[in-house]
Design a protein around this motif. Structure first.
Motif, mmCIF file in Angstrom:
data_model
loop_
_atom_site.group_PDB
_atom_site.id
_atom_site.type_symbol
_atom_site.label_atom_id
_atom_site.label_comp_id
_atom_site.label_asym_id
_atom_site.label_seq_id
_atom_site.Cartn_x
_atom_site.Cartn_y
_atom_site.Cartn_z
ATOM 1 N N GLY A 90 2.400 -0.288 11.579
ATOM 2 C CA GLY A 90 1.664 0.337 10.487
ATOM 3 C C GLY A 90 0.199 -0.057 10.456
ATOM 4 N N MET A 91 -0.155 -1.182 11.042
ATOM 5 C CA MET A 91 -1.540 -1.653 11.063
ATOM 6 C C MET A 91 -2.210 -1.395 12.407
ATOM 7 S SD MET A 91 -1.127 -5.247 8.943
ATOM 8 C CE MET A 91 -2.908 -5.558 8.899
ATOM 9 N N GLY A 92 -1.515 -0.704 13.323
ATOM 10 C CA GLY A 92 -2.097 -0.403 14.630
ATOM 11 C C GLY A 92 -2.241 -1.622 15.513
ATOM 12 N N ILE A 93 -1.322 -2.561 15.384
ATOM 13 C CA ILE A 93 -1.384 -3.824 16.132
ATOM 14 C C ILE A 93 -0.163 -3.947 17.033
ATOM 15 C CG2 ILE A 93 -1.175 -6.347 15.834
ATOM 16 C CD1 ILE A 93 -3.033 -6.030 13.397
ATOM 17 N N GLU A 94 -0.385 -4.389 18.278
ATOM 18 C CA GLU A 94 0.713 -4.620 19.209
ATOM 19 C C GLU A 94 1.423 -5.926 18.847
ATOM 20 O OE1 GLU A 94 -0.468 -4.545 23.288
ATOM 21 O OE2 GLU A 94 -1.876 -2.867 22.970
ATOM 22 N N ILE A 95 2.735 -5.978 19.098
ATOM 23 C CA ILE A 95 3.498 -7.187 18.785
ATOM 24 C C ILE A 95 4.470 -7.504 19.906
ATOM 25 C CG2 ILE A 95 5.235 -5.875 17.468
ATOM 26 C CD1 ILE A 95 5.493 -8.386 15.634
ATOM 27 N N GLU A 96 4.537 -8.785 20.262
ATOM 28 C CA GLU A 96 5.509 -9.288 21.221
ATOM 29 C C GLU A 96 6.327 -10.377 20.530
ATOM 30 O OE1 GLU A 96 3.304 -10.744 24.524
ATOM 31 O OE2 GLU A 96 2.389 -8.793 24.986
ATOM 32 N N ILE A 97 7.647 -10.258 20.562
ATOM 33 C CA ILE A 97 8.534 -11.220 19.898
ATOM 34 C C ILE A 97 9.401 -11.898 20.955
ATOM 35 C CG2 ILE A 97 10.362 -11.536 18.180
ATOM 36 C CD1 ILE A 97 9.368 -8.988 16.802
ATOM 37 N N ASP A 98 9.222 -13.205 21.101
ATOM 38 C CA ASP A 98 9.988 -13.980 22.083
ATOM 39 C C ASP A 98 10.937 -14.920 21.349
ATOM 40 O OD1 ASP A 98 10.979 -15.424 24.212
ATOM 41 O OD2 ASP A 98 9.133 -16.585 24.549
ATOM 42 N N ASN A 99 12.233 -14.596 21.368
ATOM 43 C CA ASN A 99 13.268 -15.463 20.763
ATOM 44 C C ASN A 99 13.746 -16.451 21.830
ATOM 45 O OD1 ASN A 99 16.699 -14.879 19.654
ATOM 46 N ND2 ASN A 99 15.354 -16.594 19.247
ATOM 47 N N TRP A 100 13.045 -17.602 21.901
ATOM 48 C CA TRP A 100 13.267 -18.539 23.014
ATOM 49 C C TRP A 100 14.327 -19.607 22.726
ATOM 50 C CZ3 TRP A 100 11.985 -23.598 21.858
ATOM 51 C CH2 TRP A 100 11.097 -23.796 20.801
ATOM 52 N N MET A 101 14.787 -19.712 21.500
ATOM 53 C CA MET A 101 15.903 -20.616 21.193
ATOM 54 C C MET A 101 16.905 -19.879 20.328
ATOM 55 S SD MET A 101 16.241 -24.075 18.866
ATOM 56 C CE MET A 101 15.747 -25.377 19.966
ATOM 57 N N ASN A 102 18.178 -19.990 20.699
ATOM 58 C CA ASN A 102 19.234 -19.356 19.919
ATOM 59 C C ASN A 102 20.465 -20.264 19.942
ATOM 60 O OD1 ASN A 102 20.861 -17.636 18.509
ATOM 61 N ND2 ASN A 102 20.703 -15.925 19.931
ATOM 62 N N GLU A 103 20.454 -21.288 19.084
ATOM 63 C CA GLU A 103 21.541 -22.263 19.011
ATOM 64 C C GLU A 103 22.501 -21.869 17.890
ATOM 65 O OE1 GLU A 103 22.149 -24.766 20.976
ATOM 66 O OE2 GLU A 103 20.309 -24.802 22.162
ATOM 67 N N LYS A 104 23.769 -21.762 18.221
ATOM 68 C CA LYS A 104 24.772 -21.386 17.230
ATOM 69 C C LYS A 104 25.057 -22.557 16.276
ATOM 70 C CE LYS A 104 25.478 -17.297 18.981
ATOM 71 N NZ LYS A 104 24.984 -16.099 18.272
ATOM 72 N N PRO A 105 25.472 -22.270 15.042
ATOM 73 C CA PRO A 105 25.915 -23.343 14.146
ATOM 74 C C PRO A 105 27.104 -24.091 14.750
ATOM 75 C CG PRO A 105 25.654 -21.275 12.958
ATOM 76 C CD PRO A 105 25.550 -20.940 14.412
ATOM 77 N N VAL A 106 27.204 -25.371 14.423
ATOM 78 C CA VAL A 106 28.286 -26.199 14.962
ATOM 79 C C VAL A 106 29.076 -26.800 13.802
ATOM 80 C CG1 VAL A 106 28.896 -28.166 16.418
ATOM 81 C CG2 VAL A 106 26.901 -26.755 16.990
ATOM 82 N N PRO A 107 30.311 -26.349 13.565
ATOM 83 C CA PRO A 107 31.122 -26.949 12.498
ATOM 84 C C PRO A 107 31.674 -28.299 12.927
ATOM 85 C CG PRO A 107 32.378 -25.262 13.645
ATOM 86 C CD PRO A 107 30.987 -25.233 14.236
#
Length: 408
Positions: free
Chosen positions: A311-328
């Motif tokens: 909406g603001m005319g800006i490029e975006i890059e999203i890097d999800n570099w950590m994805n640790e699951k919850p540990v019961p």
């Protein structure tokens, strides 16, 4: 009732905290440093004074064991990590080791030898303070550390991981890992937050360690003169980031506990007073005890960020570099610790951990439980980190009684 005198607790913590790479304030004990070697050797001697059999594994984890009289092949273990952050406090990690020492010492004095084996583990590393790698100690206990991940890394002074390890007298794990006989693992740790302090409770019975998703987000707009570029013609990446942050945090607050969301690192470019920032990099950290809720919320936030940027005319890059699951944590261990607290009149609260711990490596593989004690003002990784000895005393009592029920 099993107890440790507050004076003894403070003396033990002052003793182990004094083994440091640098002058204070705080304790600096980095993996494979001279103080790390000295601390592990000093702990080895202290455990042996209790009649415990001690040995190091290939990478430097220290194991101290009292053989059980009836089921020695089953080990009830406790402990934590011996390394610290730079200029860290006197409790993080090492309190779990010393609490194990105090608990086992009093059990041996009051109950004699256990039926199952009792073990204290002083783990080589958890913090990642010297080298860009975490949980080196606990991962090696289960044979899940990949040597390729550390072969080329170095510390800030250029010392290679492999050189530091071998100079300290250790090498890569060969053969079977050490977990095969561990029937249960308990870790005592400071909370590193202020929930227990705010609720007035002295013992936290941890039921889960949160899952974590970490992101690096890069916005690309247009750098331009701060004085001559009218507001309606700007592609200002800091403005876009600010709108994203406010919108996202409002959503997180509406979602409620235990979800937490943090924007902690910001790097605008060119980062000068008189230029509209044409590029901005920022971090996002989101945590929750429920994997589905964490995934749902972060997907919503990712979509919101893309929509805001577009909406603001800006490029975006999203890097999800950590994805640790919850540990019961293990249900039986949780019930055991909670029952111990009830039976001994301890002030306790069932809660989750918002920080990562060695227990998250143990829990998917062996029955695991955690015990928290309060952190004053929630401070940790800081020389000001402190917990009153009388509060530590309740935590040690909970640990000792839980070990007694599991091993005796």
């Amino acid at each position: 009732m099993i107890q440790s005198e507050p004076q003894t607790i403070d003396e033990l913590m002052d003793w182990i905290s004094g083994i440091s790479d640098a002058e204070g304030p705080g304790t600096t004990r980095l993996l494979y440093s001279q103080s790390w070697i000295k601390a592990q050797q000093a702990l080895k001697e202290k455990f042996e004074e209790l009649g415990m059999k001690t040995e190091f594994d290939a990478v430097g984890n220290l194991f101290a064991t009292i053989e059980g009289t009836e089921q020695p092949e089953e080990i009830i273990a406790t402990g934590s990590h011996v390394d610290t952050v730079a200029k860290g406090g006197r409790l993080d990690g090492q309190l779990g080791i010393m609490a194990g020492y105090m608990a086992v010492k009093e059990l041996l004095e009051t109950e004699g030898k256990p039926k199952k084996s009792l073990q204290i583990i002083s783990m080589a590393e958890e913090e990642g303070s010297r080298f860009p790698y975490v949980f080196w100690g606990s991962k090696n206990i289960f044979g899940i550390a990949d040597s390729k991940d550390v072969e080329e890394i170095a510390d800030a002074k250029g010392v290679k991981f492999t050189d530091a390890m071998r100079e300290a007298g250790f090498d890569f794990l060969q053969g079977e890992p050490r977990h095969n006989r561990i029937a249960a693992f308990l870790e005592l740790h400071i909370e590193q937050g202020n929930f227990l302090e705010n609720t007035g409770k002295k013992v936290g019975v941890v039921n889960a360690i949160v899952g974590q998703k970490r992101y690096t987000v890069t916005l690309k707009g247009q750098a331009n003169h701060a004085g001559t570029t009218l507001m309606e013609y700007r592609k200002d990446t800091v403005e876009c980031m600010a709108r994203i942050v406010v919108q996202s945090i409002d959503k997180a607050k509406a979602e409620g506990n235990p979800l937490v969301l943090t924007f902690g690192r910001v790097e605008p470019k060119p980062n000068t007073v008189n230029v509209v920032p044409g590029e901005t990099l920022f971090s996002m950290d989101c945590r929750h005890t429920d994997a589905d809720a964490l995934d749902r919320f972060t997907k919503e936030i990712e979509a919101d960020m893309r929509a805001m940027a577009e909406g603001m005319g800006i490029e975006i890059e999203i890097d999800n570099w950590m994805n640790e699951k919850p540990v019961p944590m293990d249900a039986h261990i949780i019930d055991t610790i909670e029952s111990v607290c009830k039976d001994n009149g301890l002030s306790y609260q069932v809660m989750h951990s918002g920080a990562g711990h060695d227990s998250q490596i143990f829990a998917p593989r062996v029955p695991t439980g955690m015990i928290f004690v309060p952190s004053i003002d929630g401070i940790s990784h800081n020389p000001a980190e402190h917990t009153e000895a009388v509060d530590i005393q309740q935590g040690v009592q909970a640990l000792a009684e839980a070990l007694k029920r599991l091993a005796y």
